[in-house]
Enzyme design. Sequence first.
Site, PDB file in Angstrom:
ATOM      1  N   LYS A 112       0.834  -1.213   0.000  1.00 47.44           N
ATOM      2  CA  LYS A 112       0.000   0.000   0.000  1.00 47.44           C
ATOM      3  C   LYS A 112       0.859   1.250   0.000  1.00 47.44           C
ATOM      4  CE  LYS A 112      -4.364  -1.446   1.945  1.00 47.44           C
ATOM      5  NZ  LYS A 112      -5.381  -1.193   2.951  1.00 47.44           N
ATOM      6  N   LYS A 222      -4.104 -10.427  -6.941  1.00 49.03           N
ATOM      7  CA  LYS A 222      -5.449 -10.661  -6.386  1.00 49.03           C
ATOM      8  C   LYS A 222      -6.451  -9.621  -6.897  1.00 49.03           C
ATOM      9  CE  LYS A 222      -5.251  -7.850  -2.327  1.00 49.03           C
ATOM     10  NZ  LYS A 222      -5.824  -7.478  -1.102  1.00 49.03           N
ATOM     11  N   LYS A 225     -10.079  -4.129  -4.541  1.00 50.82           N
ATOM     12  CA  LYS A 225     -11.030  -3.019  -4.448  1.00 50.82           C
ATOM     13  C   LYS A 225     -10.480  -1.735  -5.036  1.00 50.82           C
ATOM     14  CE  LYS A 225     -12.685  -3.730   0.164  1.00 50.82           C
ATOM     15  NZ  LYS A 225     -12.296  -3.228   1.457  1.00 50.82           N
TER      16      LYS A 225
HETATM   17  P1  TYM Z   1     -10.553  -5.777   3.177  1.00 44.32           P
HETATM   18  O1  TYM Z   1     -11.596  -4.764   3.424  1.00 44.32           O
HETATM   19  O2  TYM Z   1      -9.427  -5.417   2.285  1.00 44.32           O
HETATM   20  O3  TYM Z   1     -11.191  -7.090   2.599  1.00 44.32           O
HETATM   21  C1  TYM Z   1     -12.310  -7.705   3.212  1.00 44.32           C
HETATM   22  C2  TYM Z   1     -12.186  -9.220   3.159  1.00 44.32           C
HETATM   23  O4  TYM Z   1     -12.098  -9.657   1.804  1.00 44.32           O
HETATM   24  C3  TYM Z   1     -10.971 -10.504   1.642  1.00 44.32           C
HETATM   25  N1  TYM Z   1     -10.448 -10.332   0.273  1.00 44.32           N
HETATM   26  C4  TYM Z   1     -10.306 -11.328  -0.593  1.00 44.32           C
HETATM   27  N2  TYM Z   1     -10.544 -12.647  -0.500  1.00 44.32           N
HETATM   28  C5  TYM Z   1     -10.284 -13.396  -1.599  1.00 44.32           C
HETATM   29  N3  TYM Z   1      -9.797 -12.894  -2.767  1.00 44.32           N
HETATM   30  C6  TYM Z   1      -9.548 -11.571  -2.893  1.00 44.32           C
HETATM   31  N4  TYM Z   1      -9.092 -11.093  -4.050  1.00 44.32           N
HETATM   32  C7  TYM Z   1      -9.790 -10.726  -1.785  1.00 44.32           C
HETATM   33  N5  TYM Z   1      -9.652  -9.398  -1.573  1.00 44.32           N
HETATM   34  C8  TYM Z   1     -10.056  -9.172  -0.301  1.00 44.32           C
HETATM   35  C9  TYM Z   1      -9.978 -10.035   2.691  1.00 44.32           C
HETATM   36  O5  TYM Z   1      -9.029 -11.033   3.004  1.00 44.32           O
HETATM   37  C10 TYM Z   1     -10.898  -9.732   3.852  1.00 44.32           C
HETATM   38  O6  TYM Z   1     -11.204 -10.903   4.577  1.00 44.32           O
HETATM   39  N6  TYM Z   1      -7.782  -5.540   7.342  1.00 44.32           N
HETATM   40  C11 TYM Z   1      -8.979  -6.077   6.762  1.00 44.32           C
HETATM   41  C12 TYM Z   1     -10.224  -5.649   7.499  1.00 44.32           C
HETATM   42  C13 TYM Z   1     -10.177  -5.893   8.968  1.00 44.32           C
HETATM   43  C14 TYM Z   1     -10.369  -7.118   9.622  1.00 44.32           C
HETATM   44  C15 TYM Z   1     -10.277  -6.831  11.005  1.00 44.32           C
HETATM   45  C16 TYM Z   1     -10.607  -8.411   9.167  1.00 44.32           C
HETATM   46  C17 TYM Z   1      -9.972  -4.934   9.910  1.00 44.32           C
HETATM   47  N7  TYM Z   1     -10.039  -5.513  11.123  1.00 44.32           N
HETATM   48  C18 TYM Z   1     -10.390  -7.837  11.955  1.00 44.32           C
HETATM   49  C19 TYM Z   1     -10.740  -9.408  10.137  1.00 44.32           C
HETATM   50  C20 TYM Z   1     -10.627  -9.119  11.489  1.00 44.32           C
HETATM   51  C21 TYM Z   1      -9.099  -5.599   5.321  1.00 44.32           C
HETATM   52  O7  TYM Z   1      -8.522  -4.629   4.933  1.00 44.32           O
HETATM   53  O8  TYM Z   1      -9.970  -6.317   4.572  1.00 44.32           O
END
Ligand code: TYM
Length: 353
Positions: A112, A222, A225
């Site tokens: 990032k 991957k 978003k």
């Molecule tokens: P975030 O918002 O980037 O993504 C949300 C969830 O989607 C999953 N994900 C994917 N899974 C499969 N293939 C992909 N291409 C893909 N892109 C995203 C992510 O692994 C995630 O599960 N830091 C986290 C949010 C967070 C969180 C937490 C998660 C904050 N606190 C506590 C669990 C527990 C994040 O940025 O996810």
Amino acid sequence: MNKKIFSGVQPSGNLHIGNYLGAIKNWVELQDKYDSVFCVVDLHAITTPQDPEELRKKTIEVAKIYLAAGIDPEKCAIFIQSHIPEHTELTWILNTIIRMSDLSRMTQFKDKSRAISAKAVHKNSKGEIIEEKVMTGELLGGRTNKNINVGLFDYPALMAADILLYDTEVVPVGEDQLQHIELTRVLAKRFNQKFGETFKIPEAGVVKEGMRIMGLDDPTKKMSKSATSEYNYIGLTDDADTVRNKIKKAVTDSGSEIKYTDDKPALKNLINIYSLLDDKKPEEVVEKYKGKGYADFKNDLAEVIIKFLEPFQEKFNSLSDDEVLGILKKGAEKVRPMAEAKMKEVKEKMGLI
Ligand code: TYM
């Protein structure tokens, strides 16, 4: 007592089927077996610049996505991270046991911070600007940009606080979050060792085929978003024609046979999406398209995605903002006593009066 799960999604960018297949779909399946807490992690989103109006909209949109996907607010708690101040309070405590070296190793931070551009301003001897250049990660030689905010660096401490506040045992996420969960485990053990048994040691819960859905335009990265091209992802709010168009344009591997192998990463990714949305094993999908070509497979894949998205979007569109805000308020009320009790315990253990 049931085991506890906690997970969250950032209200930033365009939520896509990777987020659904890697995380949210799994939550829906787990909510009957676990005490489930699902959070809209707005404080994580602001570690990269957000337009305030857009952030407000996205926060409600993410909650609508949880509900439209089938998360039941009667069974689970759904809430907004910033409504429970203990998340930031525990982050500060964890900041005192986390090391700079722990955070510097995080690959998501490295990615990032490289992606964020820096502005180089060159002035002449009179102080007049002679050149302004936006420097991307590449121009910076792939080095970490020194103008990155501290929040982005400290992001894993906030994520650890989210998880540890609720005695979470399982964290259902996609593969990109595994390193953060590993660090959460380290921090929980470090704290427990120093101050006595306080935190449960959580585990990640991943679904093999869905944990890393790749970009439609590049199967080596991957689905993301924040991708610059909308042909990278299928958005959860994309309409049928957009889906058909994006799947048509999705890159495929050389050859014409439908195979599920590592040397055909683009096809493997599309088969994973198909199999997860149509509730079939990848081998069953391969069997179905024996003797058929990419065009047949891709046409059907688009229809499988549309068949999933239509009822999902219908539910999404039927939810009013007020209704959702009510659910989020109730969710915060449900989790507040847990967060307060854990913070009280943490403070006592540390000698904070
Ligand atoms: P975030 O918002 O980037 O993504 C949300 C969830 O989607 C999953 N994900 C994917 N899974 C499969 N293939 C992909 N291409 C893909 N892109 C995203 C992510 O692994 C995630 O599960 N830091 C986290 C949010 C967070 C969180 C937490 C998660 C904050 N606190 C506590 C669990 C527990 C994040 O940025 O996810």
